[in-house]
Design a protein around this motif. Sequence first.
Motif, PDB file in Angstrom:
ATOM      1  N   PHE A   1       0.836  -1.204   0.000  1.00 41.52           N
ATOM      2  CA  PHE A   1       0.000   0.000   0.000  1.00 41.52           C
ATOM      3  C   PHE A   1       0.877   1.264   0.000  1.00 41.52           C
ATOM      4  O   PHE A   1       0.633   2.207  -0.761  1.00 41.52           O
ATOM      5  CB  PHE A   1      -0.913  -0.030   1.234  1.00 41.52           C
ATOM      6  N   ALA A   2       1.925   1.249   0.837  1.00 43.07           N
ATOM      7  CA  ALA A   2       2.818   2.412   0.910  1.00 43.07           C
ATOM      8  C   ALA A   2       3.485   2.652  -0.443  1.00 43.07           C
ATOM      9  O   ALA A   2       3.668   3.798  -0.871  1.00 43.07           O
ATOM     10  CB  ALA A   2       3.867   2.177   1.986  1.00 43.07           C
ATOM     11  N   THR A   3       3.837   1.562  -1.141  1.00 39.34           N
ATOM     12  CA  THR A   3       4.470   1.691  -2.462  1.00 39.34           C
ATOM     13  C   THR A   3       3.530   2.408  -3.425  1.00 39.34           C
ATOM     14  O   THR A   3       3.931   3.344  -4.127  1.00 39.34           O
ATOM     15  CB  THR A   3       4.780   0.285  -3.032  1.00 39.34           C
ATOM     16  N   LEU A   4       2.272   1.956  -3.415  1.00 37.85           N
ATOM     17  CA  LEU A   4       1.291   2.565  -4.327  1.00 37.85           C
ATOM     18  C   LEU A   4       1.050   4.023  -3.955  1.00 37.85           C
ATOM     19  O   LEU A   4       0.967   4.892  -4.825  1.00 37.85           O
ATOM     20  CB  LEU A   4      -0.003   1.760  -4.300  1.00 37.85           C
ATOM     21  N   ILE A   5       0.958   4.291  -2.647  1.00 34.15           N
ATOM     22  CA  ILE A   5       0.723   5.660  -2.170  1.00 34.15           C
ATOM     23  C   ILE A   5       1.840   6.592  -2.655  1.00 34.15           C
ATOM     24  O   ILE A   5       1.601   7.708  -3.096  1.00 34.15           O
ATOM     25  CB  ILE A   5       0.673   5.672  -0.611  1.00 34.15           C
ATOM     26  N   ASN A   6       3.095   6.055  -2.574  1.00 30.36           N
ATOM     27  CA  ASN A   6       4.238   6.883  -2.966  1.00 30.36           C
ATOM     28  C   ASN A   6       4.255   7.202  -4.454  1.00 30.36           C
ATOM     29  O   ASN A   6       4.995   8.071  -4.911  1.00 30.36           O
ATOM     30  CB  ASN A   6       5.549   6.192  -2.578  1.00 30.36           C
ATOM     31  N   MET A   7       3.424   6.501  -5.219  1.00 33.10           N
ATOM     32  CA  MET A   7       3.384   6.764  -6.654  1.00 33.10           C
ATOM     33  C   MET A   7       2.378   7.851  -7.011  1.00 33.10           C
ATOM     34  O   MET A   7       2.336   8.315  -8.157  1.00 33.10           O
ATOM     35  CB  MET A   7       3.052   5.467  -7.397  1.00 33.10           C
ATOM     36  N   ILE A   8       1.575   8.243  -6.032  1.00 34.70           N
ATOM     37  CA  ILE A   8       0.527   9.242  -6.316  1.00 34.70           C
ATOM     38  C   ILE A   8       1.093  10.667  -6.487  1.00 34.70           C
ATOM     39  O   ILE A   8       0.727  11.354  -7.455  1.00 34.70           O
ATOM     40  CB  ILE A   8      -0.582   9.189  -5.239  1.00 34.70           C
ATOM     41  N   PRO A   9       1.998  11.147  -5.588  1.00 35.55           N
ATOM     42  CA  PRO A   9       2.452  12.537  -5.717  1.00 35.55           C
ATOM     43  C   PRO A   9       2.950  12.940  -7.106  1.00 35.55           C
ATOM     44  O   PRO A   9       2.530  13.996  -7.612  1.00 35.55           O
ATOM     45  CB  PRO A   9       3.550  12.650  -4.655  1.00 35.55           C
ATOM     46  N   PRO A  10       3.809  12.132  -7.793  1.00 34.71           N
ATOM     47  CA  PRO A  10       4.234  12.569  -9.132  1.00 34.71           C
ATOM     48  C   PRO A  10       3.047  12.749 -10.081  1.00 34.71           C
ATOM     49  O   PRO A  10       3.032  13.682 -10.909  1.00 34.71           O
ATOM     50  CB  PRO A  10       5.134  11.427  -9.613  1.00 34.71           C
ATOM     51  N   ALA A  11       2.024  11.864  -9.938  1.00 34.25           N
ATOM     52  CA  ALA A  11       0.844  11.972 -10.813  1.00 34.25           C
ATOM     53  C   ALA A  11       0.113  13.289 -10.542  1.00 34.25           C
ATOM     54  O   ALA A  11      -0.327  13.986 -11.477  1.00 34.25           O
ATOM     55  CB  ALA A  11      -0.081  10.782 -10.579  1.00 34.25           C
ATOM     56  N   ILE A  12      -0.032  13.661  -9.267  1.00 34.55           N
ATOM     57  CA  ILE A  12      -0.709  14.920  -8.900  1.00 34.55           C
ATOM     58  C   ILE A  12       0.082  16.113  -9.453  1.00 34.55           C
ATOM     59  O   ILE A  12      -0.484  17.028 -10.068  1.00 34.55           O
ATOM     60  CB  ILE A  12      -0.842  15.031  -7.361  1.00 34.55           C
ATOM     61  N   GLN A  13       1.436  16.041  -9.251  1.00 34.55           N
ATOM     62  CA  GLN A  13       2.262  17.152  -9.743  1.00 34.55           C
ATOM     63  C   GLN A  13       2.110  17.309 -11.256  1.00 34.55           C
ATOM     64  O   GLN A  13       2.020  18.426 -11.792  1.00 34.55           O
ATOM     65  CB  GLN A  13       3.732  16.902  -9.380  1.00 34.55           C
ATOM     66  N   GLY A  14       2.069  16.187 -11.964  1.00 30.92           N
ATOM     67  CA  GLY A  14       1.899  16.216 -13.420  1.00 30.92           C
ATOM     68  C   GLY A  14       0.582  16.860 -13.808  1.00 30.92           C
ATOM     69  O   GLY A  14       0.528  17.672 -14.749  1.00 30.92           O
ATOM     70  N   ARG A  15      -0.506  16.502 -13.056  1.00 35.50           N
ATOM     71  CA  ARG A  15      -1.828  17.079 -13.358  1.00 35.50           C
ATOM     72  C   ARG A  15      -1.798  18.594 -13.186  1.00 35.50           C
ATOM     73  O   ARG A  15      -2.356  19.341 -13.993  1.00 35.50           O
ATOM     74  CB  ARG A  15      -2.887  16.478 -12.421  1.00 35.50           C
ATOM     75  N   ILE A  16      -1.150  19.085 -12.107  1.00 33.08           N
ATOM     76  CA  ILE A  16      -1.080  20.526 -11.835  1.00 33.08           C
ATOM     77  C   ILE A  16      -0.371  21.230 -12.993  1.00 33.08           C
ATOM     78  O   ILE A  16      -0.832  22.253 -13.516  1.00 33.08           O
ATOM     79  CB  ILE A  16      -0.343  20.798 -10.496  1.00 33.08           C
ATOM     80  N   LEU A  17       0.773  20.634 -13.408  1.00 31.11           N
ATOM     81  CA  LEU A  17       1.552  21.265 -14.489  1.00 31.11           C
ATOM     82  C   LEU A  17       0.764  21.286 -15.801  1.00 31.11           C
ATOM     83  O   LEU A  17       0.761  22.286 -16.522  1.00 31.11           O
ATOM     84  CB  LEU A  17       2.870  20.506 -14.677  1.00 31.11           C
ATOM     85  N   ASP A  18       0.088  20.166 -16.073  1.00 37.51           N
ATOM     86  CA  ASP A  18      -0.717  20.094 -17.303  1.00 37.51           C
ATOM     87  C   ASP A  18      -1.819  21.140 -17.297  1.00 37.51           C
ATOM     88  O   ASP A  18      -2.073  21.808 -18.303  1.00 37.51           O
ATOM     89  CB  ASP A  18      -1.321  18.695 -17.449  1.00 37.51           C
ATOM     90  N   ASN A  19      -2.436  21.272 -16.135  1.00 39.74           N
ATOM     91  CA  ASN A  19      -3.529  22.238 -16.000  1.00 39.74           C
ATOM     92  C   ASN A  19      -3.038  23.655 -16.260  1.00 39.74           C
ATOM     93  O   ASN A  19      -3.652  24.442 -16.973  1.00 39.74           O
ATOM     94  CB  ASN A  19      -4.113  22.117 -14.584  1.00 39.74           C
ATOM     95  N   PHE A  20      -1.845  23.967 -15.688  1.00 36.67           N
ATOM     96  CA  PHE A  20      -1.250  25.287 -15.857  1.00 36.67           C
ATOM     97  C   PHE A  20      -0.901  25.508 -17.325  1.00 36.67           C
ATOM     98  O   PHE A  20      -1.126  26.564 -17.907  1.00 36.67           O
ATOM     99  CB  PHE A  20       0.003  25.386 -14.978  1.00 36.67           C
ATOM    100  N   ASN A  21      -0.375  24.488 -17.950  1.00 34.19           N
ATOM    101  CA  ASN A  21       0.053  24.556 -19.339  1.00 34.19           C
ATOM    102  C   ASN A  21      -1.108  24.807 -20.296  1.00 34.19           C
ATOM    103  O   ASN A  21      -0.941  25.416 -21.345  1.00 34.19           O
ATOM    104  CB  ASN A  21       0.740  23.235 -19.711  1.00 34.19           C
ATOM    105  N   LEU A  22      -2.250  24.300 -19.901  1.00 31.74           N
ATOM    106  CA  LEU A  22      -3.435  24.493 -20.749  1.00 31.74           C
ATOM    107  C   LEU A  22      -4.006  25.898 -20.616  1.00 31.74           C
ATOM    108  O   LEU A  22      -5.020  26.242 -21.199  1.00 31.74           O
ATOM    109  CB  LEU A  22      -4.511  23.449 -20.380  1.00 31.74           C
ATOM    110  N   GLY A  23      -3.371  26.712 -19.764  1.00 29.90           N
ATOM    111  CA  GLY A  23      -3.806  28.100 -19.589  1.00 29.90           C
ATOM    112  C   GLY A  23      -4.859  28.264 -18.521  1.00 29.90           C
ATOM    113  O   GLY A  23      -5.403  29.354 -18.327  1.00 29.90           O
ATOM    114  N   ASP A  24      -5.174  27.164 -17.823  1.00 27.43           N
ATOM    115  CA  ASP A  24      -6.186  27.242 -16.760  1.00 27.43           C
ATOM    116  C   ASP A  24      -5.528  27.807 -15.509  1.00 27.43           C
ATOM    117  O   ASP A  24      -4.656  27.170 -14.910  1.00 27.43           O
ATOM    118  CB  ASP A  24      -6.735  25.834 -16.500  1.00 27.43           C
TER     119      ASP A  24
END
Lengths: 724, 156
Positions: A170-193
């Motif tokens: 479970f901890a392994t899977l949890i540790n994989m979430i932050p990079p995905a969240i960071q990617g979403r934030i950057l993508d959102n910013f990039n789209l001009g939102d």
Amino acid sequence: MSQIEAQAEPDSASVLACLEADLTEEGRYGHRKVELTEQDVRVFDSAGTVLLTLPLTDIADARNEPLVSGGRLIVDTKSGEEITVCSYSLRHSTEFSDMARAIEHLAKEGEFLGQPPRAKIRCEKCNELLPEKDGVCPRCLNRGRTMLRIGKFLKPYKKQAILLALGSSFATLINMIPPAIQGRILDNFNLGDKNTQFLFTMVGAWAFTLAIAAVMQIVNGRMNTYLGSHIASDLRKETYAAIERLHLAYFDRKPVGAIASRVTQDTDRVWFFLVDGVPFFLVHGLMLIAVTVILFKINWLLALAILTPIPLVALISMWAWKPISNLFFRVSQKMARVHMHLNESLMGIRVVKAFAKEDDEYNKFQIRSEELRQAHTRADRTWYTAYGMMTFCVAMGTAVHWTVGGWMLYTGKLTFGNFYIIHAYLGMVYGPLQWFAQVNNWFSRAMAGAERIFEILDMTPEPQAGSGKVIEVKGDVSFDGVRFGYDKSNPVINGVSFDVKAGEMIGLVGHSGAGKSTTINLVSRFYEPDLGRILIDGIDYRDLDLHSYRQQIGIVLQDPFLFHGTIAENISYGKPGATMEEIMVAAKAANAHNFIVAKVDGYDTVVGERGARLSGGEKQRISIARAILHNPRILILDEATSSVDVETEKEIQEAIQRLVSGRTTFAIAHRLSTLRKADRLIVMERGKIVEQGTHEELMNQKGVFHDLVQTQSAVNEIIGIGSK
Amino acid sequence: MITDIEVFYQPEGRLRMTMGDRSYVEVKPAWAAPLSQTGKYLVLLDGKDREIILITDPTKELKPETWSLLQNELQRRYLSVKIDKILNTKTIFGSTYWTVMTERGERDFVTQSLQENAQWLGPEHLLVIDVDGNRFELPDINALDEESKNHLFMTV
């Protein structure tokens, strides 16, 4: 070769016993086969040609002669010749000792004792030599079975182990979430939102994930500690209990340090592997799979490109690990040598100073320290080379990502967010990959440690309580044709028979190496006879309950062993729960009470490790008090007064007289005059009894004992003259 | 030169000796310090393992025929060997498997706990003891070929 005729072909007499020797007549390694038939002894070379035939009717006796690193089978013929039948290395000496006995018995008595046991020295499967005769082959060892057996130590903690495995995943899977969240934030910013609400929601989710990851880390860490400490403790306890129950012969063969390392190092290796190695492999293996899946899901082409260096990293890791671990093993060996020298020179600092050898000791230390430095340098050099190569490969993965991923980003084939996610996951894959080869090393070390532990757990222990008759020993002791050797090929007690009545005091006399100490070791049942019987009150002592028998034996040794603890604890060692009054009565009878109470802490005085804070005479009297309180039926005194001054000896002698009264006693004493009060003396030479009788009878006989006394008197006289 | 020592086998297989007017029905030659003083300090023991005589330098002090006979007996009594070349070593589960070339021919053996069973008798002088107690000596590890040195370095 008057009695020996070389034959082309042996006759058809049936072969009773057959052994193989590994040295030729010229002393080179080779094969020789020795056969014992109903009519003769024959030796064949590797081609099957008969080299020697000795008719049994010509044989007077046969023996194994121990040599340096081997032995030879010798036959004395009736015509007085001494014939070497064959030579062999120590690999075969025990078997040939039995063969010698079989030949002699057949020649003299006409009766065959049976095929000498042939130990298995090579693995039947791979033909590799076995580290221990009749033992397991490490090469063909079923690792899976060993793993399962190790896994059994997890059984009492099944729930915690499952929880830990689930928690780690479970901890392994949890540790994989932050990079995905960071990617979403950057993508959102990039789209001009520029919606900050989205940013804060994502950051909130990220923080929540971090909190859960932190909680999981704490829970897993605690669970890991719980499991680790419990398994380590269980392993140590079980190994220690098994070691304690082993026959004393095991302790003769193995150095104390090697035995202790099974309880400490080997158990550590096993639990370290269970608690750190297995989770590491599981967690990072899982992570590798999960990341690979995600990478391929994001962009299969990029995933393929950036994972290209992975096999290279794995190869370097596997290629480098073996030499590196060997080099670090060498470092630990050199470190041990430095430690050994340090311990020795510091413990013997008085001797060093007394001989003014400080400079010599310093020079020795310097050499060992230099050896350690060189070993360290070589290990570190190799390590940094391999590490540098791996770092380069890891960096190549990143470079490939920036090249291929960057191109895709520029050409719009990859979003900025996904570029970032892949970058973050790369570290998760390449980081642990460098250590995957180490898992194999952990695994091998754990398996080796486990095997050594299981070897002890599987050994036949001494018979335990409840495994024989429990009797109240009266004290009649009989040796009936007893033969015994620590090395079975070289008996130190040979055909000894005597009877001792309950309450008799027997003095064992003889030169050193005559077999006196071995005789008392056999009485104590530290060892059992190879041939013959020892009877206690008419019963073979192998039929008696060992625990109950030993409880009725008391021993006072030349160098008494005291445990770290108080004087009172040491006196009551054989009778836990003894009252203070009982302890004091025993101490008084042992002439120990006065010096004990004169100490600041009296009976509460801590004696130190091995009784180091007491003098030799004090330790001896405490050990006599211990024996008195133990109240044994059979008492053994092994040079009990040899290491004390005359005044103390007088006090100890008095104490011993009180102790021996009414008990069967076996005493060995360097000063023969101290055995005057013995009811009977048994004089031994080269493992056999040569004289028996009272002091007076033996003196009148003017035999071996008389000579011994004369020699000692002469020596005493010389010392007397010298001291005037 | 010690000229009054005569050694001979009588009966066959049993070494006897006369020294001056004394006769010894059983004699065993033994090296006093076989590892550190190779070829020196030869002790002749009687049947009860008591020293008859200590010979500091047998090659110089004994008559050639006497020395030759004693050498023959020493060769029979000392079955320990010197390693000329290490052909292979591998360590599996804490046991080290050796294949070596010795003065007595090729031999394979197993060692355990090398910390205790590989004893450095000098900076370049190594004694390896196998699981049965057989002794394998490397008098000068620098004299070994490169391959042997590599095997040794990775093992001990």
